[in-house]
Design an enzyme around this catalytic site. Structure first.
Site, PDB file in Angstrom:
ATOM      1  N   SER A   1       0.429  -0.946   0.090  1.00  0.00           N
ATOM      2  CA  SER A   1       0.177   0.101   0.211  1.00  0.00           C
ATOM      3  C   SER A   1       0.858   1.456  -0.328  1.00  0.00           C
ATOM      4  O   SER A   1       0.788   2.261  -0.641  1.00  0.00           O
ATOM      5  CB  SER A   1      -1.303   0.464   1.179  1.00  0.00           C
ATOM      6  OG  SER A   1      -0.097  -0.268   2.451  1.00  0.00           O
TER       7      SER A   1
ATOM      8  N   LYS B   1       9.942  -8.019   5.664  1.00  0.00           N
ATOM      9  CA  LYS B   1       9.475  -7.607   4.343  1.00  0.00           C
ATOM     10  C   LYS B   1       8.400  -9.260   4.030  1.00  0.00           C
ATOM     11  O   LYS B   1       8.461 -10.590   4.290  1.00  0.00           O
ATOM     12  CB  LYS B   1      10.003  -7.353   3.731  1.00  0.00           C
ATOM     13  CG  LYS B   1      10.908  -6.589   3.626  1.00  0.00           C
ATOM     14  CD  LYS B   1      11.379  -5.807   2.405  1.00  0.00           C
ATOM     15  CE  LYS B   1      10.358  -5.832   1.114  1.00  0.00           C
ATOM     16  NZ  LYS B   1       9.216  -5.003   1.289  1.00  0.00           N
TER      17      LYS B   1
ATOM     18  N   GLU C   1      10.871  -8.909  -4.466  1.00  0.00           N
ATOM     19  CA  GLU C   1      10.759  -7.982  -3.673  1.00  0.00           C
ATOM     20  C   GLU C   1      12.900  -8.246  -3.591  1.00  0.00           C
ATOM     21  O   GLU C   1      13.163  -7.049  -4.012  1.00  0.00           O
ATOM     22  CB  GLU C   1      10.342  -7.770  -3.117  1.00  0.00           C
ATOM     23  CG  GLU C   1       9.117  -7.213  -3.121  1.00  0.00           C
ATOM     24  CD  GLU C   1       8.366  -7.213  -1.317  1.00  0.00           C
ATOM     25  OE1 GLU C   1       7.120  -6.780  -1.400  1.00  0.00           O
ATOM     26  OE2 GLU C   1       8.710  -7.726  -0.485  1.00  0.00           O
TER      27      GLU C   1
HETATM   28  C1  5RP Z   1       4.935  -7.080   0.358  1.00  0.00           C
HETATM   29  C2  5RP Z   1       5.913  -6.158   1.411  1.00  0.00           C
HETATM   30  C3  5RP Z   1       5.546  -4.501   1.775  1.00  0.00           C
HETATM   31  O1  5RP Z   1       6.561  -3.826   1.704  1.00  0.00           O
HETATM   32  C4  5RP Z   1       5.497  -5.014   3.363  1.00  0.00           C
HETATM   33  O2  5RP Z   1       4.413  -5.787   3.235  1.00  0.00           O
HETATM   34  C5  5RP Z   1       4.352  -3.651   3.325  1.00  0.00           C
HETATM   35  O3  5RP Z   1       3.426  -3.538   3.043  1.00  0.00           O
HETATM   36  P1  5RP Z   1       2.366  -2.136   2.721  1.00  0.00           P
HETATM   37  O4  5RP Z   1       2.867  -0.665   2.675  1.00  0.00           O
HETATM   38  O5  5RP Z   1       1.122  -2.363   2.653  1.00  0.00           O
HETATM   39  O6  5RP Z   1       2.394  -1.530   4.758  1.00  0.00           O
HETATM   40  O7  5RP Z   1       6.638  -6.688   2.034  1.00  0.00           O
HETATM   41  O8  5RP Z   1       6.153  -7.938   0.200  1.00  0.00           O
END
Ligand code: 5RP
Length: 218
Positions: free
Chosen positions: A30, A94, A103
């Protein structure tokens, strides 16, 4: 100010660190969705993007940002992504969005990792957020038993199949005092694709969105 507004502050602040006329690495989540909106505002000034998920690829293409295959890109300078937790050494958990493997791959190619978070993501010790581990489906129970031996409590994220066709185990109850060692240990378990500790490759710069603006941690 809401948490989402703080994420948006951090995401838009990242634009200042995107070198123009280059390729940009783009994470998932997000916070990154706000960054993609920001990136679209300078799309004519970048050569395109490398994406870490189907979700980010679809959003970028919908906004007219060209998405390149990582195999056609030898190097690029900046990767921008969020995190579920980040410590003072800029090491992260993450994978809350299940995109951890792609990622980690895109981050490995980038010269610099810029992490964009709201202030709630800052922690002293990693592990309060359950650690995501991407696993080959047939190895699920074996890997779960091995993770239990390491002191964790793995829970299968049942509704989720990753972009790579694998499953996610979320590991609860870990107190990660030595992130580099645990990252390596978990990756050594046969059947693990990768885990969500980003410590061997920590962030280089952190932009923390808060109600008072954005803090830059170098
Ligand atoms: C996705 C990730 C995101 O960077 C992590 O979950 C943070 O998400 P958000 O910006 O929605 O808080 O690692 O795999």
């Amino acid at each position: 100010m809401t948490q989402d507004e703080m994420k948006k502050n951090a995401a838009w602040a990242a634009l200042e660190y995107v070198p123009r006329h280059t390729i940009v690495g783009v994470g998932t989540g997000s916070t990154v969705n706000h960054f993609i909106d920001a990136l679209a505002s300078i799309k004519s000034e970048i050569k395109g993007a490398v994406s870490s998920s189907v979700q980010s690829t679809e959003k970028m293409r919908a906004l007219g940002i060209e998405v390149l295959d990582l195999n056609d890109v030898a190097s690029f300078s900046v990767y921008v992504d969020g995190a579920d937790e980040i410590n003072a050494a800029k090491q992260m958990i993450k994978g809350g969005g299940a995109a951890l493997t792609r990622e980690k791959i895109v981050a490995a190619v980038a010269d610099k990792f810029i992490c964009i978070v709201d202030s709630s993501k800052q922690v002293e010790i990693l592990g309060q957020f359950p650690l995501p581990v991407e696993v080959i489906p047939m190895a699920r129970n074996y890997v779960a038993r091995e993770l239990t031996k390491l002191g964790g409590r793995p829970v299968w994220r049942e509704a989720v199949i990753t972009d790579n066709g694998n499953i996610i185990l979320d590991v609860f109850d870990l107190k990660i005092t030595d992130p580099i060692t645990l990252e390596q240990q978990i990756n050594q378990i046969t059947g693990v694709v990768t885990n969500g500790i980003f410590a061997s490759r920590a962030a280089n710069l952190v932009l923390v969105g808060s109600a008072d603006g954005t803090l830059v941690l170098k």
